[in-house]
Design an enzyme around this catalytic site. Sequence first.
Site, PDB file in Angstrom:
ATOM      1  N   ASP A 180      -0.910  -1.847  -1.345  1.00 15.25           N
ATOM      2  CA  ASP A 180      -2.260  -1.419  -0.980  1.00 15.25           C
ATOM      3  C   ASP A 180      -2.183  -0.063  -0.290  1.00 15.25           C
ATOM      4  O   ASP A 180      -1.420   0.099   0.671  1.00 15.25           O
ATOM      5  CB  ASP A 180      -2.896  -2.431  -0.020  1.00 15.25           C
ATOM      6  N   GLU A 209      -2.732  -0.510  -5.536  1.00 16.71           N
ATOM      7  CA  GLU A 209      -4.149  -0.803  -5.349  1.00 16.71           C
ATOM      8  C   GLU A 209      -4.740   0.216  -4.382  1.00 16.71           C
ATOM      9  O   GLU A 209      -4.267   0.362  -3.246  1.00 16.71           O
ATOM     10  CB  GLU A 209      -4.383  -2.210  -4.809  1.00 16.71           C
ATOM     11  N   GLU A 234       3.359  -4.697  -6.246  1.00 19.51           N
ATOM     12  CA  GLU A 234       1.982  -4.306  -5.946  1.00 19.51           C
ATOM     13  C   GLU A 234       1.922  -3.890  -4.492  1.00 19.51           C
ATOM     14  O   GLU A 234       2.624  -4.458  -3.645  1.00 19.51           O
ATOM     15  CB  GLU A 234       1.043  -5.486  -6.218  1.00 19.51           C
ATOM     16  N   HIS A 277       3.715  -9.381  -5.102  1.00 21.70           N
ATOM     17  CA  HIS A 277       2.524  -9.021  -4.340  1.00 21.70           C
ATOM     18  C   HIS A 277       2.886  -8.442  -2.974  1.00 21.70           C
ATOM     19  O   HIS A 277       3.597  -9.074  -2.191  1.00 21.70           O
ATOM     20  CB  HIS A 277       1.682 -10.286  -4.165  1.00 21.70           C
ATOM     21  N   HIS A 302      -3.225  -3.445   3.820  1.00 19.79           N
ATOM     22  CA  HIS A 302      -4.271  -4.144   3.099  1.00 19.79           C
ATOM     23  C   HIS A 302      -5.605  -4.108   3.838  1.00 19.79           C
ATOM     24  O   HIS A 302      -6.630  -3.713   3.287  1.00 19.79           O
ATOM     25  CB  HIS A 302      -3.864  -5.595   2.835  1.00 19.79           C
TER      26      HIS A 302
END
Length: 253
Positions: free
Chosen positions: A50, A123, A48, A21, A63
């Site tokens: 953002d 994301e 992952e 993450h 994020h």
Amino acid sequence: MSSTFSATPLPDWPYPRWVAHRGAGKLAPENTLAAFRLGAAQGYRMFECDAKLSSDGVVFLMHDATLERTTNGTGLGGEQSWHALSQLDAGSWHSRAFAGEPLLTLANLARYCLQNRYFLNIEIKPTPGTDLETGRAVAQLADTHWRSADVPPLLTSFKPVALEGAHAIAPHLPRGLLLDTLWDGWLDKALQLGCVAIVCNHALWDLTTVQQVHAAGMRCLSYTVNDEWAAQRLIDLGTDGIITDRVDLFSPV
């Protein structure tokens, strides 16, 4: 709901089960190159991140909509130019060891992942009001950088409009719908968007929802899983991917 969908063969799934993450969870400043390097050092092959847009159209990693938590800047990140953003310290908030760590562009992360054959879940995290253009920009960049790659990045978002934007630019790139609740029509919306995955808060998965998603031809992924009991529950349910902060606890092999 499951009775309205006939079983569909699941597509090949080229991604590892374990996903780090924001690079290395909480062990390094999230979404920075230092975090991805640390996650890789822990054995992770998929990350992952953002992605959002600067005011001048550069896709960068962060994020929050605002800068205060993870940088020494203030205000909305999306309202600043990349030149201004690139001058910020994105590491000191985490610890002195990472003081001076800069924000990272998605283009630079793409080069890092491609050179090392790492997998990526991007994301799409728009600044409020920029869902469509952010989805389009992320998809355009991903299509450009991964055009010759064996495995493209997985594009995910809580925002259906962002996924629509991504689909309009690069319909061949795999997409996933992120969910923090099972709102009315979530499965139909994912199918309309041509998603290959549902990415849920891990507590939302049960045997019925896993069967629904698999019957619809999609994969089941979970965020953010930091306890062994939770990870084992998801494995027992037959889910397909686990996003974790605990890159120090879970071995990805």
